[in-house]
Design a protein around this motif. Structure first.
Motif, mmCIF file in Angstrom:
data_model
loop_
_atom_site.group_PDB
_atom_site.id
_atom_site.type_symbol
_atom_site.label_atom_id
_atom_site.label_comp_id
_atom_site.label_asym_id
_atom_site.label_seq_id
_atom_site.Cartn_x
_atom_site.Cartn_y
_atom_site.Cartn_z
ATOM 1 N N THR A 49 64.370 39.853 56.270
ATOM 2 C CA THR A 49 63.242 38.921 56.264
ATOM 3 C C THR A 49 62.608 38.865 54.873
ATOM 4 O O THR A 49 62.650 39.838 54.119
ATOM 5 C CB THR A 49 62.140 39.325 57.279
ATOM 6 N N PHE A 50 62.026 37.729 54.571
ATOM 7 C CA PHE A 50 61.252 37.543 53.348
ATOM 8 C C PHE A 50 60.054 36.660 53.672
ATOM 9 O O PHE A 50 60.161 35.737 54.484
ATOM 10 C CB PHE A 50 62.066 36.834 52.251
ATOM 11 N N ILE A 51 58.940 36.940 53.019
ATOM 12 C CA ILE A 51 57.770 36.061 53.072
ATOM 13 C C ILE A 51 57.380 35.812 51.622
ATOM 14 O O ILE A 51 57.022 36.739 50.895
ATOM 15 C CB ILE A 51 56.599 36.681 53.857
ATOM 16 N N LEU A 52 57.486 34.547 51.215
ATOM 17 C CA LEU A 52 57.199 34.169 49.831
ATOM 18 C C LEU A 52 56.218 33.003 49.803
ATOM 19 O O LEU A 52 56.188 32.183 50.723
ATOM 20 C CB LEU A 52 58.487 33.735 49.121
ATOM 21 N N ALA A 53 55.457 32.925 48.727
ATOM 22 C CA ALA A 53 54.584 31.761 48.542
ATOM 23 C C ALA A 53 55.436 30.505 48.615
ATOM 24 O O ALA A 53 56.535 30.447 48.071
ATOM 25 C CB ALA A 53 53.880 31.850 47.193
ATOM 26 N N ASP A 54 54.931 29.497 49.316
ATOM 27 C CA ASP A 54 55.683 28.252 49.511
ATOM 28 C C ASP A 54 55.272 27.238 48.447
ATOM 29 O O ASP A 54 54.350 26.457 48.638
ATOM 30 C CB ASP A 54 55.447 27.705 50.913
ATOM 31 N N PHE A 55 55.967 27.275 47.316
ATOM 32 C CA PHE A 55 55.655 26.368 46.216
ATOM 33 C C PHE A 55 56.002 24.916 46.554
ATOM 34 O O PHE A 55 55.473 23.996 45.950
ATOM 35 C CB PHE A 55 56.394 26.774 44.944
ATOM 36 N N GLU A 56 56.901 24.714 47.503
ATOM 37 C CA GLU A 56 57.307 23.351 47.858
ATOM 38 C C GLU A 56 56.240 22.597 48.633
ATOM 39 O O GLU A 56 56.126 21.384 48.507
ATOM 40 C CB GLU A 56 58.610 23.389 48.652
ATOM 41 N N SER A 57 55.463 23.300 49.450
ATOM 42 C CA SER A 57 54.477 22.586 50.276
ATOM 43 C C SER A 57 53.037 23.008 49.989
ATOM 44 O O SER A 57 52.132 22.584 50.692
ATOM 45 C CB SER A 57 54.793 22.787 51.771
ATOM 46 N N ARG A 151 38.436 26.337 43.230
ATOM 47 C CA ARG A 151 39.138 25.418 44.136
ATOM 48 C C ARG A 151 38.907 25.729 45.603
ATOM 49 O O ARG A 151 38.994 24.839 46.440
ATOM 50 C CB ARG A 151 40.638 25.448 43.842
ATOM 51 N N GLN A 152 38.660 26.982 45.935
ATOM 52 C CA GLN A 152 38.409 27.416 47.312
ATOM 53 C C GLN A 152 39.425 26.845 48.304
ATOM 54 O O GLN A 152 39.054 26.111 49.231
ATOM 55 C CB GLN A 152 36.992 27.025 47.745
ATOM 56 N N PRO A 153 40.705 27.154 48.145
ATOM 57 C CA PRO A 153 41.696 26.616 49.089
ATOM 58 C C PRO A 153 41.434 27.157 50.501
ATOM 59 O O PRO A 153 41.169 28.348 50.672
ATOM 60 C CB PRO A 153 43.028 27.136 48.541
ATOM 61 N N ALA A 154 41.473 26.269 51.472
ATOM 62 C CA ALA A 154 41.204 26.675 52.856
ATOM 63 C C ALA A 154 42.307 27.588 53.372
ATOM 64 O O ALA A 154 42.041 28.591 54.034
ATOM 65 C CB ALA A 154 41.066 25.445 53.745
ATOM 66 N N ARG A 155 43.527 27.209 53.093
ATOM 67 C CA ARG A 155 44.671 27.994 53.538
ATOM 68 C C ARG A 155 45.768 27.906 52.489
ATOM 69 O O ARG A 155 45.887 26.910 51.795
ATOM 70 C CB ARG A 155 45.198 27.478 54.876
ATOM 71 N N LEU A 156 46.563 28.937 52.429
ATOM 72 C CA LEU A 156 47.683 28.994 51.499
ATOM 73 C C LEU A 156 48.964 29.053 52.310
ATOM 74 O O LEU A 156 49.027 29.730 53.331
ATOM 75 C CB LEU A 156 47.565 30.225 50.605
ATOM 76 N N ARG A 157 49.966 28.337 51.865
ATOM 77 C CA ARG A 157 51.214 28.277 52.631
ATOM 78 C C ARG A 157 52.210 29.321 52.127
ATOM 79 O O ARG A 157 52.421 29.461 50.923
ATOM 80 C CB ARG A 157 51.826 26.890 52.562
ATOM 81 N N PHE A 158 52.798 30.014 53.090
ATOM 82 C CA PHE A 158 53.845 30.987 52.814
ATOM 83 C C PHE A 158 55.050 30.639 53.671
ATOM 84 O O PHE A 158 54.907 30.186 54.808
ATOM 85 C CB PHE A 158 53.366 32.412 53.125
ATOM 86 N N ARG A 159 56.232 30.834 53.109
ATOM 87 C CA ARG A 159 57.476 30.551 53.831
ATOM 88 C C ARG A 159 58.074 31.872 54.289
ATOM 89 O O ARG A 159 58.370 32.754 53.492
ATOM 90 C CB ARG A 159 58.474 29.808 52.946
ATOM 91 N N SER A 160 58.217 31.996 55.598
ATOM 92 C CA SER A 160 58.890 33.142 56.208
ATOM 93 C C SER A 160 60.333 32.741 56.490
ATOM 94 O O SER A 160 60.578 31.692 57.078
ATOM 95 C CB SER A 160 58.214 33.530 57.523
ATOM 96 N N THR A 161 61.254 33.583 56.060
ATOM 97 C CA THR A 161 62.674 33.316 56.271
ATOM 98 C C THR A 161 63.310 34.579 56.822
ATOM 99 O O THR A 161 62.985 35.686 56.386
ATOM 100 C CB THR A 161 63.359 32.918 54.953
ATOM 101 N N ALA A 162 64.204 34.411 57.796
ATOM 102 C CA ALA A 162 64.888 35.563 58.383
ATOM 103 C C ALA A 162 66.341 35.202 58.682
ATOM 104 O O ALA A 162 66.665 34.057 59.007
ATOM 105 C CB ALA A 162 64.193 35.982 59.674
ATOM 106 N N TRP A 163 67.189 36.205 58.558
ATOM 107 C CA TRP A 163 68.588 36.108 58.914
ATOM 108 C C TRP A 163 68.857 37.252 59.882
ATOM 109 O O TRP A 163 68.489 38.401 59.600
ATOM 110 C CB TRP A 163 69.498 36.271 57.705
ATOM 111 N N GLN A 164 69.451 36.938 60.998
ATOM 112 C CA GLN A 164 69.750 37.992 61.967
ATOM 113 C C GLN A 164 71.209 37.877 62.387
ATOM 114 O O GLN A 164 71.697 36.792 62.690
ATOM 115 C CB GLN A 164 68.854 37.891 63.193
ATOM 116 N N ALA A 165 71.883 39.007 62.394
ATOM 117 C CA ALA A 165 73.269 39.076 62.845
ATOM 118 C C ALA A 165 73.367 40.189 63.881
ATOM 119 O O ALA A 165 72.485 41.052 63.962
ATOM 120 C CB ALA A 165 74.204 39.337 61.673
#
Length: 168
Positions: A49-57, A151-165
C-alpha cells in the motif's frame, strides 16, 4: 519484532498476511517476495500500500510542491522513482511464482488537516532535508506553514493505492 522484509526470521508458512505499507520500495524486491512466499500460508495474502499526496486532483498540494522546487531547484524528489516502481507492481505480482490473483485498487480521498498536521506531513519527508542546508529546509517548512495559513485549504487530497495478491 524488528527484522528486514528480506529475512524476517519467521518460520515457514506461519502467517496469513504480509503487508508493506509505504515501505516495499525500500526492500530488495526479489528477496522480499521470496521471503513473503516462504512465510505465507497457502492462500495467504500479500499487500503493498501507498498513500501519497494527490498532485493530479489537488491544486494546493501541487502548488506547494512547485514552490518547494522553486526554493530548491536542484532537488531530486524520491516520489518519481517510487511512482515508477509502483507502476510495475501489478505485473510483478501476477508473474511472480507462487502468487496469483493480483488486484490493484486506487482512490483519491479528501482529508481534513490542520496547519500543524500538514507541516508535520512535510517535515516527515526525508528526501528534502538530506539535499538542502538546514536553513533552506527551515525556510521551506516556514513557507508551507505560511501558504497553508493564507490559503486555508478545507481538505487535502491523498491517493491511496494498494496491490494485493494471493499465495497459490
Amino acid at each position: 519484532m524488528n527484522a528486514p522484509g528480506e529475512c524476517t526470521g519467521l518460520a515457514d508458512g506461519t502467517v496469513d498476511w504480509v503487508c508493506y505499507s509505504s515501505s516495499f520500495h525500500w526492500t530488495n524486491t526479489k528477496e522480499a517476495l521470496r521471503e513473503s512466499i516462504r512465510i505465507l500460508r497457502p492462500r495467504g495474502f500479500f499487500t503493498i500500500t501507498f498513500i501519497l499526496a494527490d498532485f493530479e486532483s489537488d491544486p494546493f498540494q501541487l502548488e506547494i510542491d512547485n514552490l518547494v522546487r522553486d526554493m530548491a531547484p536542484a532537488l531530486r524528489r524520491a516520489r518519481p522513482p517510487v511512482i515508477a516502481q509502483m507502476q510495475t507492481y501489478e505485473a510483478l505480482l501476477n508473474q511472480y511464482p507462487g502468487f496469483g490473483n493480483c488486484v490493484s485498487l486506487a482512490t483519491s480521498e479528501p482529508i481534513s488537516m490542520s496547519e500543524e498536521q500538514y507541516v508535520n506531513y512535510w517535515a516527515s519527508s526525508h528526501d528534502i532535508p538530506s539535499q538542502v542546508p538546514p536553513e533552506v529546509w527551515n525556510s521551506i517548512l516556514q513557507m508551507i506553514a505560511e501558504t497553508f495559513r493564507c490559503r486555508q485549504p478545507a481538505r487535502l487530497r491523498f491517493r491511496s493505492t494498494a496491490w494485493q495478491a494471493q499465495r497459490t
